[in-house]
Write an enzyme that holds these catalytic residues in place. Structure first.
Site, short mmCIF file in Angstrom:
data_model
loop_
_atom_site.label_atom_id
_atom_site.label_comp_id
_atom_site.label_asym_id
_atom_site.label_seq_id
_atom_site.Cartn_x
_atom_site.Cartn_y
_atom_site.Cartn_z
N SER A 571 -15.14 -28.13 67.05
CA SER A 571 -14.18 -29.15 66.66
C SER A 571 -14.82 -30.09 65.64
O SER A 571 -15.21 -29.66 64.56
CB SER A 571 -13.67 -29.88 67.90
OG SER A 571 -12.51 -30.61 67.63
N ASP A 657 -3.51 -24.17 68.07
CA ASP A 657 -4.34 -25.36 68.23
C ASP A 657 -3.68 -26.58 67.56
O ASP A 657 -3.49 -26.59 66.35
CB ASP A 657 -5.71 -25.11 67.59
CG ASP A 657 -6.72 -26.19 67.91
OD1 ASP A 657 -6.31 -27.27 68.38
OD2 ASP A 657 -7.92 -25.95 67.69
N HIS A 692 -6.79 -25.04 71.19
CA HIS A 692 -8.11 -25.59 70.91
C HIS A 692 -9.17 -25.05 71.85
O HIS A 692 -10.33 -24.95 71.48
CB HIS A 692 -8.04 -27.11 71.01
CG HIS A 692 -9.17 -27.83 70.36
ND1 HIS A 692 -9.42 -27.74 69.01
CD2 HIS A 692 -10.12 -28.66 70.86
CE1 HIS A 692 -10.47 -28.48 68.70
NE2 HIS A 692 -10.92 -29.05 69.81
#
Length: 720
Positions: A571, A657, A692
């Site tokens: 991320s 995501d 995600h």
């Protein structure tokens, strides 16, 4: 600086260092080559946009589906499929290694793992796994009889879904109803269901477009939840749903119109008040509502205009505040619950340059405080009467936090504890006898001998003189002569610090001769809240510099040789990976960019994206300032891909995501393929049915990890 070291197996000598009187040489490592045959290539379609008189070019802008969040653009999906096929081609001849790793990971999983029970409202609760099952089963039993009742079987709920995640659940105060939220596609847009635990039948009520949190009212007839904005992932309002009515009849408790603010709710430890919090990364605004009367208007404890962070709990007639209004490392204050105005707050513990207050929970007889002192985690007890004291823990450098403590009147505190060499454990701490009772320590069926491993905390000098912590673990016998590989991980954003945790999957690296290290770079909060502030906005490059300086320190100290380091970040940590691979590509043997936030400038320029306005306080808003635009452009990984040699890279993402949209890893891969000058491997894996957090279920996650570790091992020439 480069450290000179002796010739090692698998290293190719490039040249002798001129003027060097010793036999030490400059060395390089063989890089994992690209597959035979042509790699996928996305079509370049020129796209230009002007901001502040500057032209932004992006030949792969088209990979963002115009219909997002619906994704059905055939050329986009065709390219992603081609990349997934290419990744599968890479993986196929290495199936044995992936399977070996997966079996190792599985061998460390307790097939019948169960939680330490906890008590609430006359019932004892726990969860457990059944052998071979992916998900937990949650049960309860009444304290006056021994019959357990299954309240949630996640395995049944997950049937038929490629992705499944249980968000939150709550039992009504009268013990009659269960409410839970589920996400079945990784989009983090939940559905809430309500079940009558007496009849085992579901109510017709089904709440959609919901956030993950659920909470029953005191009368057990209402449910509090968050409503998400249509086609966006921001919370529009906190609502109260009356059981047996339609969702469109729900009462709006509080709403938030500022798209840059996140809105949420929580219950105080006393269960007397509902806490309503809205804010961004710099400030929070908190109001409270009595749980006895949800029709009352919320009462404000502070306002957003006061510009400070605030967390609140309640007990014994007082609100307790964790606030950085007077010190960057927060103070603890209190006010009577009928005198909540800011001017009436009283300091309980003042802020400190050395102690960073991070969490608090109020109990009937004491307050528990989570803090960090010079980067070392600890928990303190502040009794209602008497002096405070710290809980004495087995190791200095460890990850310690509050566990499940659901009852306000309880006399002990449950804490979670682990370190880089100590498996995650649950302790109950008796506040008055000051004794720790070990309730559970993770068992590893295939075996684990803690005495065979060693961990240490060292400090690296960053280029500006700042001391950056590094936590390292390795198997005893590890040679600090630059002869063995090292795996380096970092995050460095949002004030989220990396804690020294235990990992069963990591053991597979350590057993194969790796050292594993966390770089506690600025942007996290390991060394206090200022550590976070020094890694955001116009100070963002400190994060990247810290990571490279940590790597250089480990090289100079003999932990590893230059070019023999595998790195990973996810991320915002993936953004870090993109930045450091642009800046110092020769340092890395392989790079795992996991759901990487690499297209920073384009994302921050797109105010229509659901999570962009809330992110401006973290990264800056390039729409309003040429200076901010140029600052982000100077480091945004996607915008700084250059025609030069890069190390082998694995890029991962999820089609659904909502946090790091799928096109960020996809665009990075497409541009990197046609720009880099090397023949090193670049592969991308996009999960077409997840978000995600990729695969769900304990074994699904292990499969992903097996592939990712296999990539790193293969890059180091390790096939077994």
């Amino acid at each position: 600086m480069q450290m000179f070291f002796n010739l090692c197996i698998g290293i190719i000598i490039l040249s002798f260092l001129p003027g060097c009187s010793s036999e030490k040489k400059s060395e390089s490592f063989v890089r994992l080559p690209q597959l035979e045959g042509k790699a996928p290539q996305a079509i370049a379609k020129p796209y230009r946009a002007k901001y502040h008189g500057l032209t932004l070019s992006d030949d792969y802008h088209w990979l963002k589906d115009d219909g997002y969040p619906e994704i059905n653009d055939k050329p986009v999906l065709d390219y992603i499929k081609a990349e997934n096929d290419y990744y599968a081609s890479f993986l196929a001849p290495h199936k044995k290694l992936v399977d070996t790793l997966f079996e190792e990971f599985k061998g460390r999983v307790n097939e019948t793992d169960t939680s330490v029970p906890w008590q609430k409202q006359g019932y004892e609760y726990r969860w457990y796994y059944q052998p071979g099952k992916e998900y937990k089963i949650w049960v309860r039993r009444k304290l006056d009889n021994g019959t357990e009742q299954v309240i949630i079987d996640e395995n049944l709920l997950a049937q038929g879904h490629e992705y499944f995640s249980l968000g939150d659940w709550d039992i009504s105060p009268d013990n009659s109803y269960l409410a839970y939220s589920i996400d079945i596609d990784g989009s983090e847009r939940s559905v809430i269901k309500i079940k009558n635990l007496t009849t085992q039948e579901y109510l017709e009520d089904e709440l959609v477009d919901a956030g993950g949190s659920v909470l029953f009212s005191q009368n057990s007839q209402n449910l509090i939840y968050s409503l998400l904005q249509k086609d966006k992932w921001r919370t529009l309002s906190v609502n109260v749903h009356k059981l047996g009515t339609k969702q469109n009849q729900d009462k709006v408790l509080v709403t938030e119109d500022d798209e840059a603010f996140f809105l949420g709710f929580d219950l105080t430890s006393s269960e007397q008040y509902l806490i309503l919090t809205t804010g961004d990364s710099d400030r929070t605004e908190v109001s409270v509502v009595s749980m006895a009367d949800l029709n009352q208007a919320p009462k404000m404890l502070n306002t957003r205009e006061q510009n400070f962070k605030l967390e609140v709990d309640h007990g014994n007639g007082y609100f307790y505040m964790l606030s950085n209004d007077t010190h960057v490392n927060f103070r603890i204050a209190k006010s009577k619950d009928n005198q909540i105005q800011y001017e009436q707050w009283q300091t309980v513990l003042a802020g400190s340059d050395t102690s960073y207050f991070k969490a608090l929970q109020v109990f009937n007889d004491f307050i528990v405080i989570g803090q960090s002192i010079q980067g070392i985690e600890s928990i303190s007890i502040l009794p209602n009467e008497g002096e405070s004291h710290q809980i004495s823990l087995p190791e200095k450098v460890a990850n310690v936090s509050l566990g499940a403590n659901p009852e306000f009147s309880q006399k002990q505190v449950r804490i979670r504890y682990e370190s880089m060499i100590t498996p995650d454990s649950i302790y109950d701490y008796d506040v008055f006898s000051r004794t720790l009772d070990l309730r559970k320590s993770r068992t590893i069926p295939s075996g684990y001998d803690k005495s065979q491993f060693q961990t240490e905390r060292i400090m690296a000098d960053a280029r500006d003189g700042t001391k950056v912590p590094i936590t390292i673990v390795y198997k005893k016998g590890f040679k600090k002569d630059a002869s063995q590989p090292l795996y380096l991980y970092a995050y460095g954003a949002y004030g989220i610090g990396l804690e020294p945790n235990f990992s069963t999957t990591r053991l597979s690296l350590l057993e194969r001769g790796f050292a594993f290290a966390y770089a506690h770079v600025r942007g996290g909060d390991e060394m206090g809240y200022q550590w976070y502030l020094d890694g955001k906005l116009d100070k963002r490059t400190n994060t990247f510099n810290d990571f490279i300086d940590v790597a250089e320190h480990l090289i100079d100290a003999g932990y590893v040789a230059k070019g023999n380091i595998s790195i990973e970040g996810a991320s915002a940590g993936g953004e870090l990976m993109g930045a450091v691979v642009n800046q110092a590509p020769d340092l890395w043997r392989s790079v795992n960019l996991a759901v990487p936030f690499v297209d920073v400038l384009n994302t921050m320029l797109d105010a229509t994206l659901p999570l962009t306005p809330p992110e401006w306080s973290e990264w800056g808003n390039p729409l309003i300032s040429r200076e901010i635009f140029e600052s982000i452009q100077s480091y945004s990984p996607y915008d700084n891909i250059q025609a030069k040699a890069y190390p082998p890279m694995l890029v991962t993402g999820g089609l659904n995501d909502p946090r790091v949209t799928y096109w960020e890893p996809v665009k990075w891969t497409a541009k990197m393929r046609v720009t880099k000058t090397d023949n090193n491997l670049l592969v991308m894996r996009i999960n077409m049915g997840a978000g995600h957090f990729s695969n769900t279920g304990r074994y699904g996650q292990l499969k992903d990890s097996a592939e990712e570790y296999a990539f790193a091992l293969i890059a180091h020439g390790i096939e077994q």
